[in-house]
Motif scaffolding. Structure first.
Motif, PDB file in Angstrom:
ATOM      1  N   ARG A  20       0.830  -1.208   0.000  1.00 53.26           N
ATOM      2  CA  ARG A  20       0.000   0.000   0.000  1.00 53.26           C
ATOM      3  C   ARG A  20       0.865   1.259   0.000  1.00 53.26           C
ATOM      4  O   ARG A  20       0.710   2.143  -0.828  1.00 53.26           O
ATOM      5  CB  ARG A  20      -0.922  -0.002   1.222  1.00 53.26           C
ATOM      6  CG  ARG A  20      -2.041  -1.024   1.167  1.00 53.26           C
ATOM      7  CD  ARG A  20      -3.071  -0.740   2.268  1.00 53.26           C
ATOM      8  NE  ARG A  20      -4.071  -1.789   2.329  1.00 53.26           N
ATOM      9  CZ  ARG A  20      -3.975  -2.871   3.083  1.00 53.26           C
ATOM     10  NH1 ARG A  20      -2.895  -3.038   3.840  1.00 53.26           N
ATOM     11  NH2 ARG A  20      -4.923  -3.777   3.093  1.00 53.26           N
ATOM     12  N   ASP A  21       1.748   1.349   0.978  1.00 57.08           N
ATOM     13  CA  ASP A  21       2.574   2.543   1.150  1.00 57.08           C
ATOM     14  C   ASP A  21       3.894   2.106   1.769  1.00 57.08           C
ATOM     15  O   ASP A  21       3.981   1.890   2.975  1.00 57.08           O
ATOM     16  CB  ASP A  21       1.860   3.561   2.053  1.00 57.08           C
ATOM     17  CG  ASP A  21       2.601   4.879   2.121  1.00 57.08           C
ATOM     18  OD1 ASP A  21       3.401   5.155   1.210  1.00 57.08           O
ATOM     19  OD2 ASP A  21       2.376   5.639   3.088  1.00 57.08           O
ATOM     20  N   LEU A  46      -1.650   2.307  -4.969  1.00 58.11           N
ATOM     21  CA  LEU A  46      -0.769   1.208  -4.598  1.00 58.11           C
ATOM     22  C   LEU A  46       0.668   1.567  -4.948  1.00 58.11           C
ATOM     23  O   LEU A  46       0.926   2.554  -5.641  1.00 58.11           O
ATOM     24  CB  LEU A  46      -1.172  -0.079  -5.335  1.00 58.11           C
ATOM     25  CG  LEU A  46      -2.589  -0.590  -5.099  1.00 58.11           C
ATOM     26  CD1 LEU A  46      -2.902  -1.729  -6.062  1.00 58.11           C
ATOM     27  CD2 LEU A  46      -2.764  -1.043  -3.656  1.00 58.11           C
ATOM     28  N   ALA A 120      -5.606  -4.825  -4.281  1.00 58.93           N
ATOM     29  CA  ALA A 120      -6.093  -4.225  -3.036  1.00 58.93           C
ATOM     30  C   ALA A 120      -6.793  -5.273  -2.181  1.00 58.93           C
ATOM     31  O   ALA A 120      -6.636  -5.293  -0.946  1.00 58.93           O
ATOM     32  CB  ALA A 120      -7.036  -3.066  -3.342  1.00 58.93           C
ATOM     33  N   LEU A 123      -4.129  -7.470  -0.538  1.00 58.41           N
ATOM     34  CA  LEU A 123      -3.476  -6.789   0.580  1.00 58.41           C
ATOM     35  C   LEU A 123      -4.379  -6.761   1.805  1.00 58.41           C
ATOM     36  O   LEU A 123      -3.915  -6.952   2.936  1.00 58.41           O
ATOM     37  CB  LEU A 123      -3.090  -5.368   0.171  1.00 58.41           C
ATOM     38  CG  LEU A 123      -1.890  -5.266  -0.779  1.00 58.41           C
ATOM     39  CD1 LEU A 123      -1.771  -3.858  -1.341  1.00 58.41           C
ATOM     40  CD2 LEU A 123      -0.605  -5.680  -0.070  1.00 58.41           C
ATOM     41  N   HIS A 124      -5.677  -6.562   1.581  1.00 62.28           N
ATOM     42  CA  HIS A 124      -6.620  -6.581   2.709  1.00 62.28           C
ATOM     43  C   HIS A 124      -6.635  -7.964   3.364  1.00 62.28           C
ATOM     44  O   HIS A 124      -6.630  -8.079   4.598  1.00 62.28           O
ATOM     45  CB  HIS A 124      -8.017  -6.215   2.213  1.00 62.28           C
ATOM     46  CG  HIS A 124      -9.064  -6.277   3.286  1.00 62.28           C
ATOM     47  ND1 HIS A 124      -9.181  -5.324   4.279  1.00 62.28           N
ATOM     48  CD2 HIS A 124     -10.039  -7.201   3.543  1.00 62.28           C
ATOM     49  CE1 HIS A 124     -10.175  -5.646   5.087  1.00 62.28           C
ATOM     50  NE2 HIS A 124     -10.700  -6.778   4.661  1.00 62.28           N
ATOM     51  N   THR A 127      -3.242  -8.576   5.382  1.00 62.24           N
ATOM     52  CA  THR A 127      -2.872  -7.663   6.466  1.00 62.24           C
ATOM     53  C   THR A 127      -3.016  -8.346   7.828  1.00 62.24           C
ATOM     54  O   THR A 127      -4.029  -8.980   8.122  1.00 62.24           O
ATOM     55  CB  THR A 127      -3.754  -6.403   6.428  1.00 62.24           C
ATOM     56  OG1 THR A 127      -3.505  -5.711   5.195  1.00 62.24           O
ATOM     57  CG2 THR A 127      -3.439  -5.478   7.592  1.00 62.24           C
TER      58      THR A 127
END
Length: 273
Positions: A20-21, A46, A120, A123-124, A127
């Motif tokens: 994400r970052d 992203l 996305a 990544l969710h 996490t």
């Protein structure tokens, strides 16, 4: 690799993973494929973490040759994994397949935009979770042994009886170990958020003296790691037919849509316990 390439471009972008970052400290922690720093290409909310990849070594034709060179492949796998591992320790990462090379940053950004929803969502899902490996190896001494029966017939017949007994014991041992491995995997999969059972590794790769019967990968909540390790110890006590080895945490290679079909633990670690 894309087919419509700008011949003026001499350095491509080796993709390590998507986050994400990215944490600048994580980017600075390890060198990229060319020994220089890795960098982030940002698009669609992203960031793709890439290395400079000189096309003389990492271009399509060069890669085709180099991937046949086992020494080159091992070096590349270790360098790629080191970056992905650093990223995973800083947060969720979707690891890229080994040798995913884009012609330039524009192509990388286009990939992020095209696959934004999929990446996305991954990544969710990842996490707060990490991949843990559990391998199981046959323990010959813990398996039932079949004693040779008495009988006449001389030395030749006695030898044949011993050989039959040895083969029967080996086959029975493999069956019992296989059943234990299936039971262990089912229990661990019930605890984990997701699980994969990969093909057992050859002894030349595993380095173990006995056959591997379980090669499992488990996506485990960070808060539940101690409970997972305790369950592995409990299962090891319950199934002395196999020796269990827990390693991790690994980047979630086994739990991404385009991840490797085989277990992607390119750098052997010492067991977690």
């Amino acid at each position: 690799m894309s087919t419509a390439l700008d011949p003026a471009v001499t350095v491509g972008a080796w993709l390590h993973g998507v986050v994400r970052d990215p944490d600048p400290a994580a980017l600075a922690a390890v060198p990229g494929m060319d020994g220089g720093p890795v960098r982030a290409v940002r698009a669609a909310g992203l960031a793709a973490v890439v290395s400079a990849a000189p096309l003389t070594e990492y271009g399509e034709e060069a890669l085709r040759r180099n991937l046949e060179d086992l020494a080159w492949l091992e070096r590349a796998a270790r360098a790629h994994h080191a970056v992905v591992d650093a990223l995973s320790r800083a947060g969720a990462v979707v690891p890229a397949r080994l040798a995913t090379v884009h012609h330039d940053d524009t192509r990388v950004a286009a990939m992020l935009a095209e696959r934004q929803a999929e990446l996305a969502a991954a990544l969710h899902r990842l996490t707060g979770r990490g991949e843990w490996g559990v391998k199981g190896y046959v323990v010959p001494g813990a398996l039932p042994r079949t004693e040779a029966t008495g009988g006449g017939g001389g030395a030749g017949a006695a030898y044949l009886r011993r050989r039959r007994a040895e083969l029967t014991a080996r086959d029975q041992g493999q069956r019992i170990a296989g059943e234990a491995a299936a039971a262990v995997h089912a229990a661990l999969a019930g605890y984990a958020a997701a699980a994969r059972r990969h093909a057992p590794q050859d002894r030349r790769l595993s380095g173990a003296p006995t056959a591997m019967v379980l090669n499992g990968a488990y996506l485990v909540e960070t808060a539940g790691v101690e409970g997972f390790a305790a369950l592995v110890r409990e299962l090891a006590d319950r199934h002395p037919e196999i020796r269990l080895e827990l390693t991790g945490p690994w980047p979630p290679y086994s739990f991404v849509a385009d991840g490797p079909a085989e277990p992607a633990h390119p750098v052997r670690r010492e067991p977690a316990w």
